[in-house]
Design an enzyme around this catalytic site. Structure first.
Site, PDB file in Angstrom:
ATOM      1  N   GLY A  56      57.006 -47.976 -41.570  1.00  0.00           N
ATOM      2  CA  GLY A  56      56.042 -47.111 -40.907  1.00  0.00           C
ATOM      3  C   GLY A  56      54.933 -46.753 -41.875  1.00  0.00           C
ATOM      4  O   GLY A  56      55.130 -46.787 -43.089  1.00  0.00           O
ATOM      5  N   CYS A 111      59.494 -43.204 -48.669  1.00  0.00           N
ATOM      6  CA  CYS A 111      58.103 -43.096 -48.243  1.00  0.00           C
ATOM      7  C   CYS A 111      57.223 -43.871 -49.216  1.00  0.00           C
ATOM      8  O   CYS A 111      57.400 -43.753 -50.429  1.00  0.00           O
ATOM      9  CB  CYS A 111      57.705 -41.621 -48.222  1.00  0.00           C
ATOM     10  SG  CYS A 111      56.021 -41.338 -47.665  1.00  0.00           S
ATOM     11  N   LEU A 112      56.285 -44.656 -48.670  1.00  0.00           N
ATOM     12  CA  LEU A 112      55.400 -45.437 -49.543  1.00  0.00           C
ATOM     13  C   LEU A 112      54.521 -44.521 -50.398  1.00  0.00           C
ATOM     14  O   LEU A 112      54.007 -44.959 -51.418  1.00  0.00           O
ATOM     15  CB  LEU A 112      54.531 -46.384 -48.710  1.00  0.00           C
ATOM     16  CG  LEU A 112      55.298 -47.466 -47.936  1.00  0.00           C
ATOM     17  CD1 LEU A 112      54.328 -48.359 -47.174  1.00  0.00           C
ATOM     18  CD2 LEU A 112      56.183 -48.299 -48.847  1.00  0.00           C
ATOM     19  N   HIS A 153      59.199 -38.700 -39.173  1.00  0.00           N
ATOM     20  CA  HIS A 153      58.684 -38.818 -40.545  1.00  0.00           C
ATOM     21  C   HIS A 153      57.198 -39.210 -40.515  1.00  0.00           C
ATOM     22  O   HIS A 153      56.376 -38.593 -41.193  1.00  0.00           O
ATOM     23  CB  HIS A 153      59.508 -39.871 -41.300  1.00  0.00           C
ATOM     24  CG  HIS A 153      58.995 -40.225 -42.665  1.00  0.00           C
ATOM     25  ND1 HIS A 153      59.734 -40.082 -43.813  1.00  0.00           N
ATOM     26  CD2 HIS A 153      57.803 -40.746 -43.063  1.00  0.00           C
ATOM     27  CE1 HIS A 153      59.010 -40.467 -44.854  1.00  0.00           C
ATOM     28  NE2 HIS A 153      57.829 -40.892 -44.431  1.00  0.00           N
ATOM     29  N   GLU A 154      56.873 -40.223 -39.697  1.00  0.00           N
ATOM     30  CA  GLU A 154      55.476 -40.697 -39.644  1.00  0.00           C
ATOM     31  C   GLU A 154      54.542 -39.616 -39.096  1.00  0.00           C
ATOM     32  O   GLU A 154      53.442 -39.422 -39.615  1.00  0.00           O
ATOM     33  CB  GLU A 154      55.361 -41.961 -38.801  1.00  0.00           C
ATOM     34  CG  GLU A 154      56.042 -43.189 -39.400  1.00  0.00           C
ATOM     35  CD  GLU A 154      55.674 -43.424 -40.860  1.00  0.00           C
ATOM     36  OE1 GLU A 154      54.519 -43.164 -41.237  1.00  0.00           O
ATOM     37  OE2 GLU A 154      56.552 -43.818 -41.626  1.00  0.00           O
ATOM     38  N   HIS A 157      53.365 -36.836 -41.354  1.00  0.00           N
ATOM     39  CA  HIS A 157      52.205 -37.162 -42.204  1.00  0.00           C
ATOM     40  C   HIS A 157      50.902 -36.678 -41.564  1.00  0.00           C
ATOM     41  O   HIS A 157      49.948 -36.349 -42.262  1.00  0.00           O
ATOM     42  CB  HIS A 157      52.101 -38.675 -42.416  1.00  0.00           C
ATOM     43  CG  HIS A 157      53.000 -39.220 -43.483  1.00  0.00           C
ATOM     44  ND1 HIS A 157      52.893 -38.844 -44.805  1.00  0.00           N
ATOM     45  CD2 HIS A 157      54.013 -40.122 -43.439  1.00  0.00           C
ATOM     46  CE1 HIS A 157      53.809 -39.497 -45.515  1.00  0.00           C
ATOM     47  NE2 HIS A 157      54.503 -40.276 -44.713  1.00  0.00           N
TER      48      HIS A 157
HETATM   49 ZN    ZN Z   1      56.024 -41.471 -45.412  1.00  0.00          ZN
END
Ligand code: ZN
Length: 194
Positions: A56, A111-112, A153-154, A157
């Site tokens: 994601g 998470c990236l 989670h997405e 953001h």
């Molecule tokens: Zn993330």
């Protein structure tokens, strides 16, 4: 230029500490969704997510403070999250989440924007998402289990929230290498120790 000749664009990913990750992102108008510039941005988000083997990506993570997320659990399984059912490629614009159950699911999230780390987070295990798709049409998606965690989670953001804000405990937070070495071996039936 044919479609196969369009160059990939890998966008730079903002990391923990960058202020863009803490801003509340703005809604996208239907008129903007239809522009070539925005459609190219969506394709760039997909290229970026796949390049870094994420499942994601939210627009603020690539320095664009708009309410857009891309999610993909590929058919062949994800390198970072194997054994999870595929979702196909999904675009969520201006998503609104309705919680459908009080039951909570616990997963080790990554998470990236927080590279190399994992943390245990608890979230509602079934949610409904109302959103606009990449054609600008209203759509609905019901997410259950792990996917429910991924969408929450997405969408966090988009409100400037990171999973590290929601850790079950700061003790359930680890580098990937230590996670694999000290936590994964004790996993039973996919359940991770806490
Ligand atoms: Zn993330």
């Amino acid at each position: 230029m044919t479609e196969s000749e369009v160059p990939m664009a890998i966008l730079k990913v903002a990391r923990l500490g960058h202020p863009v990750l803490r801003k509340t992102a703005k809604e996208v108008s239907k008129a903007e969704i239809k522009t070539a510039e925005f459609q190219t941005f969506l394709d760039d988000m997909v290229d970026t997510m796949r390049e870094y083997e994420g499942i994601g990506l939210a627009a603020p993570q690539v320095h664009r403070s708009q309410r857009v997320s891309v999610i993909e659990l590929p058919e062949e399984g994800s390198a970072r999250y194997p054994n999870q059912p595929p979702t196909g490629l999904q675009f969520f614009i201006n998503p609104k989440v309705t919680i459908l159950t009080q039951d909570l699911g616990r997963y080790w999230e990554g998470c990236l924007s927080v590279p190399g780390m994992r943390g245990l987070v608890e979230r509602p295990s079934k949610v409904k998402v109302d959103y606009l798709n990449r054609e600008g049409k209203t759509a609905e998606f019901v997410a259950d289990g792990f996917i429910a965690t991924v969408v929450q989670h997405e969408f966090d953001h988009l409100d400037g929230v990171l999973y590290v804000d929601r850790l079950v405990s700061s003790k359930n937070f680890a580098f990937d290498q230590e996670f694999e070495r000290y936590w994964l071996p004790d996993a039973e039936d996919g359940e991770l120790p806490e």
